[in-house]
Design a protein around this motif. Structure first.
Motif, PDB file in Angstrom:
ATOM      1  N   THR A 141       0.731  -1.219  -0.272  1.00  0.00           N
ATOM      2  CA  THR A 141      -0.149   0.019  -0.068  1.00  0.00           C
ATOM      3  C   THR A 141       1.174   1.121   0.019  1.00  0.00           C
ATOM      4  O   THR A 141       0.621   2.374  -0.735  1.00  0.00           O
ATOM      5  CB  THR A 141      -1.013   0.055   1.247  1.00  0.00           C
ATOM      6  OG1 THR A 141      -0.212  -0.160   2.293  1.00  0.00           O
ATOM      7  CG2 THR A 141      -1.862  -0.902   1.260  1.00  0.00           C
ATOM      8  N   THR A 142       2.000   1.295   0.851  1.00  0.00           N
ATOM      9  CA  THR A 142       2.735   2.410   0.876  1.00  0.00           C
ATOM     10  C   THR A 142       3.557   2.525  -0.576  1.00  0.00           C
ATOM     11  O   THR A 142       3.450   3.948  -0.919  1.00  0.00           O
ATOM     12  CB  THR A 142       3.762   2.213   1.891  1.00  0.00           C
ATOM     13  OG1 THR A 142       3.589   1.724   3.073  1.00  0.00           O
ATOM     14  CG2 THR A 142       4.900   3.411   2.005  1.00  0.00           C
ATOM     15  N   TRP A 143       4.040   1.625  -1.503  1.00  0.00           N
ATOM     16  CA  TRP A 143       4.583   1.990  -2.536  1.00  0.00           C
ATOM     17  C   TRP A 143       3.477   2.268  -3.524  1.00  0.00           C
ATOM     18  O   TRP A 143       3.891   3.184  -4.322  1.00  0.00           O
ATOM     19  CB  TRP A 143       5.360   0.836  -3.207  1.00  0.00           C
ATOM     20  CG  TRP A 143       6.475   0.741  -2.289  1.00  0.00           C
ATOM     21  CD1 TRP A 143       7.148  -0.047  -1.351  1.00  0.00           C
ATOM     22  CD2 TRP A 143       7.765   1.402  -2.599  1.00  0.00           C
ATOM     23  NE1 TRP A 143       8.436   0.185  -1.020  1.00  0.00           N
ATOM     24  CE2 TRP A 143       8.887   1.437  -1.770  1.00  0.00           C
ATOM     25  CE3 TRP A 143       8.186   2.352  -3.563  1.00  0.00           C
ATOM     26  CZ2 TRP A 143       9.974   1.822  -1.719  1.00  0.00           C
ATOM     27  CZ3 TRP A 143       9.328   3.199  -3.672  1.00  0.00           C
ATOM     28  CH2 TRP A 143      10.147   2.814  -2.805  1.00  0.00           C
ATOM     29  N   LEU A 144       2.478   1.543  -3.483  1.00  0.00           N
ATOM     30  CA  LEU A 144       1.057   2.104  -4.525  1.00  0.00           C
ATOM     31  C   LEU A 144       0.880   3.527  -4.182  1.00  0.00           C
ATOM     32  O   LEU A 144       0.622   4.330  -5.156  1.00  0.00           O
ATOM     33  CB  LEU A 144      -0.101   1.172  -4.449  1.00  0.00           C
ATOM     34  CG  LEU A 144       0.234  -0.313  -4.909  1.00  0.00           C
ATOM     35  CD1 LEU A 144      -1.009  -1.330  -4.314  1.00  0.00           C
ATOM     36  CD2 LEU A 144       0.188  -0.073  -6.478  1.00  0.00           C
ATOM     37  N   ARG A 145       0.863   3.998  -2.788  1.00  0.00           N
ATOM     38  CA  ARG A 145       0.671   5.278  -2.714  1.00  0.00           C
ATOM     39  C   ARG A 145       1.556   6.200  -3.337  1.00  0.00           C
ATOM     40  O   ARG A 145       1.027   7.182  -3.909  1.00  0.00           O
ATOM     41  CB  ARG A 145       0.388   5.439  -1.143  1.00  0.00           C
ATOM     42  CG  ARG A 145      -0.199   7.008  -0.819  1.00  0.00           C
ATOM     43  CD  ARG A 145       0.143   7.335   0.653  1.00  0.00           C
ATOM     44  NE  ARG A 145       1.518   7.771   0.617  1.00  0.00           N
ATOM     45  CZ  ARG A 145       2.384   7.510   1.767  1.00  0.00           C
ATOM     46  NH1 ARG A 145       1.919   7.002   2.810  1.00  0.00           N
ATOM     47  NH2 ARG A 145       3.669   7.786   1.826  1.00  0.00           N
ATOM     48  N   HIS A 180       4.551  13.362 -12.468  1.00  0.00           N
ATOM     49  CA  HIS A 180       5.628  12.895 -12.883  1.00  0.00           C
ATOM     50  C   HIS A 180       5.653  11.390 -13.192  1.00  0.00           C
ATOM     51  O   HIS A 180       6.761  10.734 -13.014  1.00  0.00           O
ATOM     52  CB  HIS A 180       6.848  12.870 -11.586  1.00  0.00           C
ATOM     53  CG  HIS A 180       6.783  14.442 -10.979  1.00  0.00           C
ATOM     54  ND1 HIS A 180       7.125  15.478 -12.144  1.00  0.00           N
ATOM     55  CD2 HIS A 180       6.588  15.082  -9.977  1.00  0.00           C
ATOM     56  CE1 HIS A 180       7.341  16.637 -11.282  1.00  0.00           C
ATOM     57  NE2 HIS A 180       6.653  16.464 -10.008  1.00  0.00           N
ATOM     58  N   GLY A 181       4.585  10.758 -13.452  1.00  0.00           N
ATOM     59  CA  GLY A 181       4.419   9.491 -13.758  1.00  0.00           C
ATOM     60  C   GLY A 181       5.047   9.124 -15.097  1.00  0.00           C
ATOM     61  O   GLY A 181       5.354  10.108 -15.921  1.00  0.00           O
ATOM     62  N   ARG A 182       5.397   7.950 -15.210  1.00  0.00           N
ATOM     63  CA  ARG A 182       5.846   7.367 -16.476  1.00  0.00           C
ATOM     64  C   ARG A 182       4.909   6.421 -17.079  1.00  0.00           C
ATOM     65  O   ARG A 182       4.139   5.745 -16.199  1.00  0.00           O
ATOM     66  CB  ARG A 182       7.219   6.611 -16.086  1.00  0.00           C
ATOM     67  CG  ARG A 182       8.231   7.588 -15.352  1.00  0.00           C
ATOM     68  CD  ARG A 182       9.304   6.746 -15.016  1.00  0.00           C
ATOM     69  NE  ARG A 182       8.853   5.573 -14.043  1.00  0.00           N
ATOM     70  CZ  ARG A 182       9.769   4.545 -13.389  1.00  0.00           C
ATOM     71  NH1 ARG A 182      10.913   4.787 -13.693  1.00  0.00           N
ATOM     72  NH2 ARG A 182       8.907   3.705 -12.994  1.00  0.00           N
ATOM     73  N   LYS A 183       4.735   6.227 -18.254  1.00  0.00           N
ATOM     74  CA  LYS A 183       3.960   5.238 -18.945  1.00  0.00           C
ATOM     75  C   LYS A 183       3.946   3.912 -18.534  1.00  0.00           C
ATOM     76  O   LYS A 183       3.074   3.277 -18.157  1.00  0.00           O
ATOM     77  CB  LYS A 183       4.428   5.022 -20.455  1.00  0.00           C
ATOM     78  CG  LYS A 183       3.088   4.626 -21.179  1.00  0.00           C
ATOM     79  CD  LYS A 183       3.247   5.163 -22.598  1.00  0.00           C
ATOM     80  CE  LYS A 183       1.905   4.821 -23.399  1.00  0.00           C
ATOM     81  NZ  LYS A 183       1.347   3.782 -23.915  1.00  0.00           N
ATOM     82  N   ARG A 224       2.987  10.235  -7.343  1.00  0.00           N
ATOM     83  CA  ARG A 224       3.783  10.715  -8.460  1.00  0.00           C
ATOM     84  C   ARG A 224       3.262  10.913  -9.730  1.00  0.00           C
ATOM     85  O   ARG A 224       3.532  12.042 -10.238  1.00  0.00           O
ATOM     86  CB  ARG A 224       4.818   9.825  -8.435  1.00  0.00           C
ATOM     87  CG  ARG A 224       6.045  10.165  -9.275  1.00  0.00           C
ATOM     88  CD  ARG A 224       7.330   9.318  -9.442  1.00  0.00           C
ATOM     89  NE  ARG A 224       6.960   8.194  -9.891  1.00  0.00           N
ATOM     90  CZ  ARG A 224       7.962   6.989  -9.998  1.00  0.00           C
ATOM     91  NH1 ARG A 224       8.990   7.143  -9.559  1.00  0.00           N
ATOM     92  NH2 ARG A 224       7.231   6.094 -10.744  1.00  0.00           N
ATOM     93  N   TYR A 225       2.211   9.976 -10.067  1.00  0.00           N
ATOM     94  CA  TYR A 225       1.494  10.000 -11.260  1.00  0.00           C
ATOM     95  C   TYR A 225       0.609  11.326 -11.231  1.00  0.00           C
ATOM     96  O   TYR A 225       0.418  12.233 -12.033  1.00  0.00           O
ATOM     97  CB  TYR A 225       0.643   9.016 -11.223  1.00  0.00           C
ATOM     98  CG  TYR A 225       0.592   8.383 -12.617  1.00  0.00           C
ATOM     99  CD1 TYR A 225       1.476   7.388 -13.156  1.00  0.00           C
ATOM    100  CD2 TYR A 225      -0.406   8.908 -13.772  1.00  0.00           C
ATOM    101  CE1 TYR A 225       1.143   6.976 -14.448  1.00  0.00           C
ATOM    102  CE2 TYR A 225      -0.612   8.702 -14.834  1.00  0.00           C
ATOM    103  CZ  TYR A 225       0.517   7.863 -15.310  1.00  0.00           C
ATOM    104  OH  TYR A 225       0.109   7.202 -16.623  1.00  0.00           O
TER     105      TYR A 225
END
Ligand SMILES: Cc1cc2nc3c(=O)[nH]c(=O)nc-3n(C[C@H](O)[C@H](O)[C@H](O)COP(=O)(O)O)c2cc1C
Ligand code: FES
Lengths: 430, 165
Positions: free
Chosen positions: A362-366, A376-379, A371-372
């Protein structure tokens, strides 16, 4: 005389458990007794425990807390002849985003809840119960305490319930702010005075629950549905709904509709009718984009999937859940990236940290969604978000991990185009 | 430590409501009710609750660290909680929270200089169908617009002044 409710009722409702909502003094024992109160308990007192459980099975009542487990079956798992005393625990933690119904059952009809608990007590031979209510609902704990006091004072709790010789003690217990404590085994740890982390199952609470005693745990709405079932018969209750999905339930409609509110409908009620006719349609004449059918943990449905009957099995067939009855309606302008982010912020905050896939997942998904959202999201992040979520499914200690993963997977899959557009920032903000 | 007679009465009842020997169950309710009176959960309170429930101070301390409604530092006299979870978000909850921060000049879990008001962005509090929702101490406010929010705050400031006089 009528009392002001949080929202106007709808003529399309079928009122079984919300029958007394709006009556002046609906929270008092006098009004309860005048409106068929305790008829069911007296009837149940004359029945064998097996017969009570059979009646609940016939009603095809399913748990209103989230998972939809058949209630009668759950009751049959509690060993009545166990050397340890049985305990009843009521789940009033109500913290699944989108859900605000148990609140009304306690506020407007606490004696219906008490009677439901007493009938469960007869069915599993329990003589004590605890109503766990989330800490934020302090005013409700006070209301419930007043109802309990009145029931004790008038002989509807204590050593001789309603003059029948049945003994039952019932208390409230406050939570202190933790979504995870809605999960049944975490709730039991919390009730025991500990941090609310889930327990390994088996043993299931039915065999070793609160203080290692056999424990029957159901949601507030589930217990509140029991008096009507015993009073009018399981078959009559079942007939209100669809096969295997008996009765009615409180639907909490929120989001972009003209008349958000809590409304009681039979299981199998058409979703679009609920949105358009009960809740007055999407606000501002906009088009429907999506619906979260049963609280934030349920996979999201696109508008074109919403032409369905709302019962557990039908919603499961189209890949989502009826959950806790929290139906959140999203209009065409809703920013799905922002929506997915807000859901994940919640689960990351509420993960109890006990198991790694949930805590880290959950922390990394958050972080990725944030970021997205910040541009600053990437495809490739779109696929990573989906994959990390899928890797959490079924790999966590309790279902909080699934609750975080399921909506995320569905949003990324069904609204991929919006994520792609976000890379060039064309989406409208919420 | 000494508490008001009301809290003492509550504690006495709490210690009797759980099965024989299970007084640890009273830890969370005791902390929650005591906190209302003491304003925060101090080391002294932790030790007192541990003593009364027959557990170690560490067993109480670990609980305090877990639950979001338990506070080691005093909040404002009025704790303003704004929900920004999904149902509130869709109808202006996030904007309302931004408005609240500006209006009060404080951020998440901060307290105004006079100690009167604290602010917290909170998760769903069970008012989704009547969103956006704000809870001040234990009182719910539904359908809160920025204008309504300002009125609520003015009301708190008046109440604060009256108390001070
Ligand atoms: C993370 C999590 C949170 C939950 N929150 C609640 C809740 O707030 N209220 C509730 O009744 N059930 C909640 N549940 C479901 C309970 O674990 C349990 O299934 C339910 O209370 C059983 O009662 P029922 O059969 O009457 O639905 C939650 C489950 C999980 C995994
Ligand atoms: S989402 Fe704000 S109260 Fe439920």
């Amino acid at each position: 005389m009528a009392k002001v409710l949080y929202n106007e009722p709808s003529p399309l409702e079928t009122k079984v458990i919300s029958q007394r909502f709006g009556l002046e003094g609906s929270e008092t024992l006098d009004v309860y007794l005048k409106t068929k109160g305790y008829e069911a308990f007296r009837k149940a007192k004359e029945m064998t425990p097996e017969a009570i459980i059979e009646e609940v099975k016939t009603s095809s009542l399913r748990g209103r807390g989230g998972a939809g487990f058949p209630t009668g079956l759950k009751w049959s798992f509690v060993p009545r002849t166990h050397p340890k005393p049985r305990v009843i625990v009521v789940n009033g933690d109500e913290s699944e985003p989108g859900t605000c119904k148990d609140r009304l059952l306690i506020e407007y009809d606490p004696h219906q809840l008490i009677e439901g608990i007493l009938i469960a007590g007869l069915a599993v031979d329990a003589h004590v119960g605890y109503i766990y209510i989330r800490g934020e609902y302090r005013y409700l704990i006070e209301k419930m305490d007043r109802a309990l006091e009145e029931a004790y004072a008038r002989g509807y709790l204590g050593d001789n319930v309603a003059g029948t010789g049945f003994k039952f003690d019932l208390y409230t217990h406050t939570g202190a702010g933790a979504y995870e404590c809605g999960e049944e085994t975490a709730l039991l740890d919390s009730l025991e005075g500990k941090r609310g982390v889930p327990r390994m199952k088996p043993p299931f609470p039915a065999v070793a629950g609160a203080w290692a005693m056999p424990t029957l745990l159901n949601n507030v709405e589930t217990f509140s549905s029991v008096p009507a079932i015993i009073r009018d018969g399981g078959a009559a209750y079942a007939a209100l709904g669809t096969p295997k999905n008996g009765g009615t339930r409180l639907l909490c409609i929120s989001g972009h509709v003209n008349k958000p509110g809590v409304y009681e409908v039979p299981l199998g009620f058409p979703m679009m009718k609920a949105i358009n006719e009960i809740a007055g349609g999407v606000r501002g004449g906009k088009k429907l984009k999506a619906v979260v059918p049963g609280g934030s943990s349920c996979p999201i449905l696109k508008a074109e999937e919403c032409d369905v009957a709302m019962d557990y099995d039908t919603i499961a067939k189209i890949g989502s859940m009826m959950g806790s009855g929290g139906m959140v309606v999203l209009d065409e302008d809703t920013d799905m990236v922002g929506f997915a982010l807000r859901i994940m912020r919640f689960y990351a905050h509420e993960s109890c940290g006990w198991c790694i896939p949930c805590r880290e997942g959950t922390t990394w998904l958050r972080k990725m969604l944030q970021r997205y959202y910040d541009g600053h999201g990437r495809k490739e992040d779109i696929d990573i978000i989906g994959e990390v979520s899928k890797n959490m499914l079924g790999r966590t200690f309790c279902a909080l991990g699934d609750a975080a993963a399921m909506p995320t997977i569905s949003i990324v899959e069904k609204f991929r185009d919006e994520f792609e557009k976000y890379l060039t920032r064309e989406t409208v903000a919420v | 430590m000494t508490f008001s007679p009301q809290i003492e009465e509550r504690f006495a009842k709490l210690l009797k409501r759980y099965p024989e020997g299970k007084t640890r169950s009273a830890v969370i309710p005791m902390l929650m009710y005591a906190q209302d009176e003491t304003g925060a959960i101090t080391k002294e309170l932790i030790e007192e609750v541990a003593k009364r429930c027959g557990v170690t101070p560490l067993q109480v301390d670990e609980v305090v660290g877990y639950y979001s409604m338990m506070h080691r530092k005093p909040l404002g006299k009025f704790h303003v909680q704004v929900c920004t979870n999904i149902s509130c978000l869709l109808v202006g909850g996030a904007d309302l929270y931004e408005h609240a921060k500006k209006k009060l000049g404080i951020g998440h879990k901060e307290v105004t200089a006079d100690g009167l008001i604290s602010l917290e962005e909170v998760e769903c509090m069970g008012a989704c169908s009547w969103a956006p929702a704000v809870e001040i101490n234990y009182d719910f406010h539904h359908h809160v617009t920025p204008e309504r929010f300002d009125q609520l705050i003015a009301g708190l400031r008046d109440a604060g002044l009256r108390k001070a006089q």
